[in-house]
Design an enzyme around this catalytic site. Structure first.
Site, PDB file in Angstrom:
ATOM      1  N   ARG A 290      27.913  27.463  24.172  1.00  0.00           N
ATOM      2  CA  ARG A 290      28.759  28.605  23.810  1.00  0.00           C
ATOM      3  C   ARG A 290      30.200  28.105  23.672  1.00  0.00           C
ATOM      4  NH1 ARG A 290      31.341  28.339  27.821  1.00  0.00           N
ATOM      5  NH2 ARG A 290      32.817  29.878  27.032  1.00  0.00           N
TER       6      ARG A 290
ATOM      7  N   ARG B 258      25.584  33.720  15.874  1.00  0.00           N
ATOM      8  CA  ARG B 258      26.671  34.491  16.502  1.00  0.00           C
ATOM      9  C   ARG B 258      27.758  34.699  15.432  1.00  0.00           C
ATOM     10  NH1 ARG B 258      28.675  32.903  22.239  1.00  0.00           N
ATOM     11  NH2 ARG B 258      28.979  35.167  22.331  1.00  0.00           N
TER      12      ARG B 258
ATOM     13  N   GLN C 127      31.541  34.112  32.531  1.00  0.00           N
ATOM     14  CA  GLN C 127      31.929  32.742  32.164  1.00  0.00           C
ATOM     15  C   GLN C 127      33.110  32.263  33.006  1.00  0.00           C
ATOM     16  OE1 GLN C 127      31.232  35.209  30.026  1.00  0.00           O
ATOM     17  NE2 GLN C 127      30.488  34.485  28.065  1.00  0.00           N
TER      18      GLN C 127
ATOM     19  N   ASP D 110      38.209  32.742  19.398  1.00  0.00           N
ATOM     20  CA  ASP D 110      36.986  32.584  18.602  1.00  0.00           C
ATOM     21  C   ASP D 110      37.291  32.584  17.118  1.00  0.00           C
ATOM     22  OD1 ASP D 110      36.031  33.741  21.344  1.00  0.00           O
ATOM     23  OD2 ASP D 110      34.396  32.629  20.409  1.00  0.00           O
TER      24      ASP D 110
ATOM     25  N   ASN E 119      39.024  36.994  20.795  1.00  0.00           N
ATOM     26  CA  ASN E 119      38.609  36.181  21.941  1.00  0.00           C
ATOM     27  C   ASN E 119      37.804  37.080  22.872  1.00  0.00           C
ATOM     28  OD1 ASN E 119      38.669  33.578  23.301  1.00  0.00           O
ATOM     29  ND2 ASN E 119      39.866  34.593  24.889  1.00  0.00           N
ATOM     30  N   LYS E 120      37.317  36.505  23.939  1.00  0.00           N
ATOM     31  CA  LYS E 120      36.436  37.204  24.873  1.00  0.00           C
ATOM     32  C   LYS E 120      36.984  38.572  25.277  1.00  0.00           C
ATOM     33  CE  LYS E 120      33.222  36.167  25.979  1.00  0.00           C
ATOM     34  NZ  LYS E 120      32.014  36.685  25.269  1.00  0.00           N
TER      35      LYS E 120
END
Ligand code: MRU
Length: 345
Positions: free
Chosen positions: A49, A87, A191, A232, A242-243
């Protein structure tokens, strides 16, 4: 034993060997992947990931597909398309699959060499980002010892070696100027706690873990000097995917008056995406929300929304650090005005 010597993945004896990130922090297991289908599945379930990590894995996946289906164009293109779409948010996956796929006619060895090149480029990029980011932090903050908040996992596990935002934290630690890192847990897949705390522990860096919702409040309380995250996808105007939870930290940083810095390689900058509103946000479904590692935490029929990423608008971002430039959005610079290559190590 750390079979991969601190790296997330490698090509060994005709197969990709990767740390199975679903098993950390309790078990360090190496997954051996030798088909394109297994690579697609590994990317989907987050065994590998992080934006650069899935880009490299995708390129190796194309090599595996050529080895399997070299004489069967239909099956080859189906395998490559599944890899490419495993993804959607991180641009690195589609970009590196496309890059490897442009040379499939040259055969397996050529595609494999391209995957090795991509892997090498990401390793080199991580070292550059670590140095540039640490230099910037030391310029931005007049303290001898920095307290740095971060989210998700952006270390070697998310790239190949050292990583992006966590590479900056590692470099600060190596320079002896990191007072503490403050990773947030990163719900729902943890994470931050499972992977970032594990990597910080292995590098001997001081750190304290926070639940996600404590991040903005602790920023308001003055607990950190700076926030740093990976990305990302960085859109042409600087908006950054991003996350999920990154946007909250950016808002908290603005409220607290501390810099918010994004660190990502050029391979994550997507000039073809004008703004954050055109970035597809992956929804990973209800199961990750209503259960926590196999334990049910909400009634079985509960509906849920599970956006895996959010968008931080460029006006909340102090600067973007890549492997080839530092763009100071806070000074009116843009991705168009600061060209890659404006910095040299
Ligand atoms: O869903 P994940 O774990 O792949 O999300 C990863 C992130 O959001 C990272 O911050 C990003 O990819 C940068 S990794 C160097």
């Amino acid at each position: 034993m750390d079979e991969l010597a601190g790296r997330s993945l490698d090509w060994i004896n005709g197969a990709v060997h990767m740390v199975d990130q679903t098993r950390l922090p309790t078990d360090y297991e190496v997954l051996v992947v030798d088909t394109a289908e297994d690579m697609t599945a590994a990317i989907k379930r987050l065994s590998i990931r992080g934006a650069p990590g899935i880009g490299v894995a995708g390129a190796y996946g194309v090599a595996l597909a050529v080895r399997q289906y070299g004489g069967d164009p239909n099956r080859l293109s189906a395998a490559i398309s599944s890899l490419r779409t495993a993804r959607p948010t991180a641009v690195n996956l589609a970009r590196m699959v496309d890059r490897a796929a442009t040379i499939i006619d040259h055969g397996f060895d050529a595609v494999l060499q391209e995957a090795h090149t991509i892997r090498r480029e990401e390793i080199d990029a991580s070292f550059s980002m670590g140095q540039y980011g640490a230099d910037l932090f030391q310029d931005l903050i007049e303290r001898p010892d920095l307290r740095v908040m971060t989210i998700c996992n952006t270390g070697a596990l998310a790239a190949v070696e050292r990583g992006t935002a966590l590479a900056v934290i590692q470099t600060l630690h190596e320079r002896g100027v990191l007072r503490e890192a403050l990773p947030v847990e990163t719900r729902p897949l943890l994470q931050g706690s499972r992977l970032t705390a594990w990597e910080l522990d292995r590098m001997g860096a001081p750190h304290r873990l926070l639940v996600d919702s404590a991040g903005p409040f602790m920023l308001a309380r003055g607990a950190a000097d700076i926030v740093v995250t990976g990305a990302d996808r960085v859109a042409a105007n600087g908006d950054t995917a991003n996350k999920i939870g990154t946007f909250s930290l950016a808002l908290g940083a603005r409220y607290a008056g501390v810099p918010f810095v994004v660190v990502a390689p050029e391979s994550t900058v997507d000039m073809g995406t004008p703004t954050g509103s055109s970035i597809e946000i992956e929804d990973r479904g209800a199961a990750e929300i209503i259960t926590v590692r196999g334990v049910q935490t909400a009634p079985r029929r509960t509906q849920a929304m599970n956006p895996a990423f959010d968008i931080t608008p460029v006006d909340l971002i102090t600067a973007l650090v890549t492997d080839r430039r530092v763009v100071r959005f806070d000074r009116g610079q843009t991705l168009a005005s600061v060209k890659p290559g404006s910095l040299r190590r």
